[in-house]
Design a protein around this motif. Structure first.
Motif, PDB file in Angstrom:
ATOM      1  N   MET A  81      25.914   1.593  23.183  1.00 46.88           N
ATOM      2  CA  MET A  81      25.235   2.752  22.684  1.00 46.88           C
ATOM      3  C   MET A  81      24.221   3.268  23.700  1.00 46.88           C
ATOM      4  SD  MET A  81      25.940   4.167  19.932  1.00 46.88           S
ATOM      5  CE  MET A  81      25.326   5.296  18.789  1.00 46.88           C
ATOM      6  N   LEU A  82      23.666   2.376  24.497  1.00 46.01           N
ATOM      7  CA  LEU A  82      22.657   2.770  25.478  1.00 46.01           C
ATOM      8  C   LEU A  82      23.226   3.765  26.479  1.00 46.01           C
ATOM      9  CD1 LEU A  82      19.824   2.418  26.561  1.00 46.01           C
ATOM     10  CD2 LEU A  82      20.640   0.495  27.911  1.00 46.01           C
ATOM     11  N   GLY A  83      24.475   3.610  26.870  1.00 43.08           N
ATOM     12  CA  GLY A  83      25.096   4.520  27.825  1.00 43.08           C
ATOM     13  C   GLY A  83      25.164   5.937  27.300  1.00 43.08           C
ATOM     14  N   ILE A  84      25.478   6.096  26.026  1.00 41.28           N
ATOM     15  CA  ILE A  84      25.572   7.420  25.411  1.00 41.28           C
ATOM     16  C   ILE A  84      24.196   8.060  25.346  1.00 41.28           C
ATOM     17  CG2 ILE A  84      26.140   8.667  23.296  1.00 41.28           C
ATOM     18  CD1 ILE A  84      28.305   6.541  22.817  1.00 41.28           C
ATOM     19  N   GLU A  85      23.170   7.279  24.976  1.00 33.74           N
ATOM     20  CA  GLU A  85      21.812   7.820  24.902  1.00 33.74           C
ATOM     21  C   GLU A  85      21.336   8.269  26.272  1.00 33.74           C
ATOM     22  OE1 GLU A  85      19.289   4.932  23.070  1.00 33.74           O
ATOM     23  OE2 GLU A  85      20.451   4.928  21.227  1.00 33.74           O
ATOM     24  N   VAL A 140      23.192   9.253  28.826  1.00 39.36           N
ATOM     25  CA  VAL A 140      23.922  10.468  29.185  1.00 39.36           C
ATOM     26  C   VAL A 140      23.314  11.663  28.455  1.00 39.36           C
ATOM     27  CG1 VAL A 140      26.138  11.664  29.018  1.00 39.36           C
ATOM     28  CG2 VAL A 140      26.066   9.293  29.791  1.00 39.36           C
ATOM     29  N   GLY A 141      22.968  11.488  27.178  1.00 39.66           N
ATOM     30  CA  GLY A 141      22.366  12.566  26.402  1.00 39.66           C
ATOM     31  C   GLY A 141      21.043  13.010  26.987  1.00 39.66           C
ATOM     32  N   ARG A 142      20.217  12.046  27.401  1.00 35.94           N
ATOM     33  CA  ARG A 142      18.916  12.391  27.993  1.00 35.94           C
ATOM     34  C   ARG A 142      19.094  13.085  29.336  1.00 35.94           C
ATOM     35  NH1 ARG A 142      15.733   7.079  28.015  1.00 35.94           N
ATOM     36  NH2 ARG A 142      17.701   6.222  27.426  1.00 35.94           N
ATOM     37  N   LYS A 192      20.137  16.604  28.753  1.00 29.57           N
ATOM     38  CA  LYS A 192      19.008  17.396  28.264  1.00 29.57           C
ATOM     39  C   LYS A 192      18.089  17.776  29.428  1.00 29.57           C
ATOM     40  CE  LYS A 192      15.537  17.458  24.646  1.00 29.57           C
ATOM     41  NZ  LYS A 192      14.993  16.758  23.495  1.00 29.57           N
ATOM     42  N   LYS A 193      17.841  16.823  30.326  1.00 29.23           N
ATOM     43  CA  LYS A 193      17.003  17.108  31.497  1.00 29.23           C
ATOM     44  C   LYS A 193      17.672  18.133  32.401  1.00 29.23           C
ATOM     45  CE  LYS A 193      14.516  12.756  31.765  1.00 29.23           C
ATOM     46  NZ  LYS A 193      14.279  11.541  32.533  1.00 29.23           N
ATOM     47  N   LYS A 194      18.983  17.999  32.583  1.00 28.49           N
ATOM     48  CA  LYS A 194      19.709  18.949  33.428  1.00 28.49           C
ATOM     49  C   LYS A 194      19.619  20.350  32.820  1.00 28.49           C
ATOM     50  CE  LYS A 194      24.096  20.087  35.460  1.00 28.49           C
ATOM     51  NZ  LYS A 194      25.410  20.414  35.048  1.00 28.49           N
ATOM     52  N   GLU A 195      19.768  20.443  31.507  1.00 28.73           N
ATOM     53  CA  GLU A 195      19.676  21.742  30.834  1.00 28.73           C
ATOM     54  C   GLU A 195      18.279  22.336  31.022  1.00 28.73           C
ATOM     55  OE1 GLU A 195      20.254  23.787  26.430  1.00 28.73           O
ATOM     56  OE2 GLU A 195      19.849  21.650  26.559  1.00 28.73           O
ATOM     57  N   LYS A 196      17.255  21.499  30.886  1.00 25.47           N
ATOM     58  CA  LYS A 196      15.878  21.971  31.023  1.00 25.47           C
ATOM     59  C   LYS A 196      15.607  22.483  32.438  1.00 25.47           C
ATOM     60  CE  LYS A 196      11.511  20.553  29.093  1.00 25.47           C
ATOM     61  NZ  LYS A 196      10.769  19.475  28.476  1.00 25.47           N
ATOM     62  N   VAL A 197      16.065  21.749  33.442  1.00 26.54           N
ATOM     63  CA  VAL A 197      15.876  22.155  34.835  1.00 26.54           C
ATOM     64  C   VAL A 197      16.665  23.434  35.122  1.00 26.54           C
ATOM     65  CG1 VAL A 197      16.385  21.495  37.233  1.00 26.54           C
ATOM     66  CG2 VAL A 197      15.318  19.857  35.691  1.00 26.54           C
ATOM     67  N   LYS A 239      28.497  16.035  25.297  1.00 24.97           N
ATOM     68  CA  LYS A 239      28.327  15.102  24.176  1.00 24.97           C
ATOM     69  C   LYS A 239      29.662  14.649  23.613  1.00 24.97           C
ATOM     70  CE  LYS A 239      23.844  16.391  22.347  1.00 24.97           C
ATOM     71  NZ  LYS A 239      23.117  16.913  21.183  1.00 24.97           N
ATOM     72  N   HIS A 240      30.708  15.430  23.831  1.00 21.29           N
ATOM     73  CA  HIS A 240      32.003  15.096  23.260  1.00 21.29           C
ATOM     74  C   HIS A 240      32.766  14.073  24.090  1.00 21.29           C
ATOM     75  CE1 HIS A 240      31.702  17.984  20.062  1.00 21.29           C
ATOM     76  NE2 HIS A 240      31.304  18.887  20.941  1.00 21.29           N
ATOM     77  N   HIS A 241      32.248  13.703  25.236  1.00 23.14           N
ATOM     78  CA  HIS A 241      32.897  12.705  26.076  1.00 23.14           C
ATOM     79  C   HIS A 241      32.038  11.454  26.114  1.00 23.14           C
ATOM     80  CE1 HIS A 241      34.757  16.442  27.478  1.00 23.14           C
ATOM     81  NE2 HIS A 241      35.814  15.680  27.617  1.00 23.14           N
TER      82      HIS A 241
END
Length: 120
Positions: free
Chosen positions: A1-5, A7-9, A12-17, A83-85
């Motif tokens: 589960m840690l890998g998915i979290e 990737v999500g973070r 999110k950072k990439k989107e913010k930048v 998120k779908h991958h």
């Protein structure tokens, strides 16, 4: 589960930048439009020419804002698509599209099991 979290973070950072870069680009476009308006107004001889320069600036700023919001939507879509991958899992297509006919043809043998897989 840690890998998915993770990737999500990172998504999110990439989107913010990416959003910050798009906002900076829109700000530069707005600044350029303002400078161009001032230059046009300085050479304008009539009130109508000055009004035309003002309307051009407003149109350029509106276009920059539209581009900003379009890019933000693209960034959000990229984040959502990610998120779908699941990390390490790839989806494989069941067929390939024939560019001539547009139909899907299977990429696996029709008569038996897949190569390399044991049949139980």
């Amino acid at each position: 589960m840690l890998g998915i979290e993770f990737v999500g973070r990172s998504k999110k950072k990439k989107e913010k930048v990416s959003n910050a870069a798009s906002a900076a680009k829109a700000h530069v476009e707005s600044y350029k439009a303002n400078v161009e308006e001032k230059a046009e107004k300085a050479t304008a001889r009539t009130h109508e020419e000055k009004e035309i320069a003002h309307q051009r600036r407003k149109a350029k700023e509106a276009e920059g804002n539209m581009n900003l919001h379009d890019e933000k939507a693209q960034h959000a879509a990229e984040k959502l698509h990610g998120k779908h991958h699941v990390l390490g899992h790839h989806q494989h297509p069941f067929g390939a599209v024939d560019p001539v006919t547009g139909t899907t043809a299977p990429t696996f043998p029709l008569g038996g099991h897949l190569h390399g897989h044991k049949h139980h």
